[in-house]
Design a protein around this motif. Sequence first.
Motif: not given
Length: 172
Positions: A38-44, A153-156
């Motif tokens: 999940l590209p979490q750092e990019m999204v968050e 949740s990250s996209s939120t």
Amino acid sequence: CYLSEDHMLGARENLRLLARMNRLSPHPCLQDRKDFGLPQEMVEGNQLQKDQAISVLHEMLQQCFNLFYTEHSSAAWNTTLLEQLCTGLQQQLEDLDACLGPVMGEKDSDMGRMGPILTVKKYFQGIHVYLKEKEYSDCAWEIIRTEMMRALSSSTTLQKRLRKMGGDLNSL
């Protein structure tokens, strides 16, 4: 472009629906867990510009909708909950279309937007490959349901950033 409070409520409702879709104890499925990247750092994080953030958010929601709006998915989940989830995702996509239209017209930023979009597409491609390899088993769908809770949740977090900016999305 302004993401209303209703849009944010819809995002939270989609997460609640995903939580309610849980049908299995996670213990028998632990051996099926996988890191999908999940590209979490990019999204968050704060590394996306306005047009990139809107495009990434739209792509995440579109890919999530596509994942759950399939024949394989309808065989795995409670139909009522699944329909509510797909309707909620569709509504969020429609809300974002108003933001995406003007952004897509900005030809200068197309290349800057493609990298993050390709990252999201690659992430979801891995999910589709995983489901196929696991033959769309109940455990595979449970792992994906949990993964989609993380992704949404990250996209939120990204949606909250967009909403805080209100009408001035240039300052993202």
